[in-house]
Design an enzyme around this catalytic site. Structure first.
Site: not given
Ligand code: HMG
Ligand code: MG
Length: 306
Positions: A209, A16, A240
């Site tokens: 947070h 994070d 985030c």
């Molecule tokens: P999307 O664009 O809708 O995904 O993203 P997709 O399935 O259409 O895939 C698009 C492309 O990404 C494809 O590649 C996939 O293969 C690739 P292309 O065919 O275009 O070459 N792909 C991946 N590559 C590597 N690893 C993967 C992966 N998945 C797809 N896992 C997706 C959907 C969920 C993947 C995207 O939105 C994403 O990765 N989001 C992550 C956002 C994130 O990490 N946010 C921060 C974390 S949450 C947070 O911080 C809150 C928390 O701390 C708690 C709080 O504070 O509340 C937990």
């Molecule tokens: Mg967080």
């Protein structure tokens, strides 16, 4: 207030903390930081994310990080996984624990993982099934549980409902996230009380947070309500990237210093934790946001002869 003897501190700094930075922290610094946190006695360190590198380029080196860290026996190193692709990538590095993440607010979830809440739960079902086949522990997150940067208020009922769905999928623990740091102690008591009524609190953690300086007050409300696991980020780094204003995870130093002062054990060596964060600050130039870190670091400096 009835205080527990012990609390579990779940460290999220390497995940994070780094995901929201404007720049990429070199892999070597990430690995050294995780190893130093392990040495400081943190029992669980969320090490990185196997999310899309297009969405979170700061953690594009997840594979290298997991291969290079020195895994200490007894320490958990969970990683964030958004889908089956992420799970496959994580499994290649020998992970034992994953965390899936959704939200209590539809708009935030769409911005963060490009899915509705229902779609995200459907997406996690095969992930959780495969993880269970492989014997992996699964954690779940419910973000924006106390307020959303896009839609404002979030109903406590939505938090209860999403938490229930994650527990049903097989999550051993669900962490309730105050993603933008807007919760207050009364709200924490209310939401945790409702979760307790529905599920008990053995599998509930709080992810707070400190954006508005209410992080520790909310910890006390959580403790009072019966929560025994708190997430925090060393140095108070992070937030985030898909939630504006989400800076400032509750700092691990602030959390541990307060818990120890209250006579609650964590197993964390606070001096070693401060040293871990100091080393990260020195190697990267990152600025930390933690009162206890600053206080203890300057006290350490005073003790070192010039
Ligand atoms: P999307 O664009 O809708 O995904 O993203 P997709 O399935 O259409 O895939 C698009 C492309 O990404 C494809 O590649 C996939 O293969 C690739 P292309 O065919 O275009 O070459 N792909 C991946 N590559 C590597 N690893 C993967 C992966 N998945 C797809 N896992 C997706 C959907 C969920 C993947 C995207 O939105 C994403 O990765 N989001 C992550 C956002 C994130 O990490 N946010 C921060 C974390 S949450 C947070 O911080 C809150 C928390 O701390 C708690 C709080 O504070 O509340 C937990
Ligand atoms: Mg967080």
């Amino acid at each position: 207030m009835e205080l527990p003897e012990q609390v579990t501190v779940y460290e999220v700094g390497p995940r994070d903390g780094f995901q929201n930075l404007a720049r990429f922290v070199p892999t070597d610094s990430k690995v050294a930081f995780i190893d130093a946190l392990s040495a400081a006695g943190l029992p669980a360190i969320e090490a990185t994310s196997f999310v899309s590198p297009q969405w979170v380029p700061q953690l594009a080196d997840a594979h290298e990080v997991m291969q290079q860290i020195r895994r200490r026996p007894g320490v958990r190193y969970p990683v964030l996984v958004p889908n089956l692709t992420g799970l496959e990538r994580a499994v290649e590095t020998g992970v034992q624990e994953i965390a899936v993440f959704t939200a209590a607010s539809e708009t935030f979830n769409r911005r963060n993982i490009n899915a509705s809440i229902a779609e995200s739960i459907d997406r996690f079902r095969p992930v959780a099934e495969r993880a269970q086949e492989l014997g992996l522990n699964v954690r779940g997150y419910v973000s924006t549980a106390f307020g959303c940067p896009y839609q404002g208020n979030v109903e406590a009922e939505s938090v209860v409902s999403v938490t229930g769905q994650l527990l049903e999928l097989g999550c051993a623990e669900v962490s309730i996230g105050d993603t933008i740091g807007v919760a207050d102690p009364a709200q924490v008591s209310d939401v945790v009380g409702r979760l307790n009524d529905s599920f008990g609190l053995d599998g509930i953690a709080l992810h707070l947070h400190d954006t508005y300086g209410r992080g520790l007050a909310n910890v006390v409300a959580g403790l009072d309500a019966g929560v025994r696991t708190f997430d925090a980020a060393a140095g108070g780094l992070g937030g985030c990237p898909y939630a504006k204003g989400a800076s400032g995870n509750l700092s691990t130093e602030d959390l541990v210093a307060m818990l120890h002062h209250m006579g609650i054990e964590t197993g964390v060596d606070l001096g070693a934790l401060v040293a871990a964060t100091s080393a990260l600050a020195a190697s990267t130039g990152l600025r930390m946001a933690s009162r206890a870190f600053e206080a203890l670091r300057s006290r350490r400096r005073e003790l070192i002869p010039a």
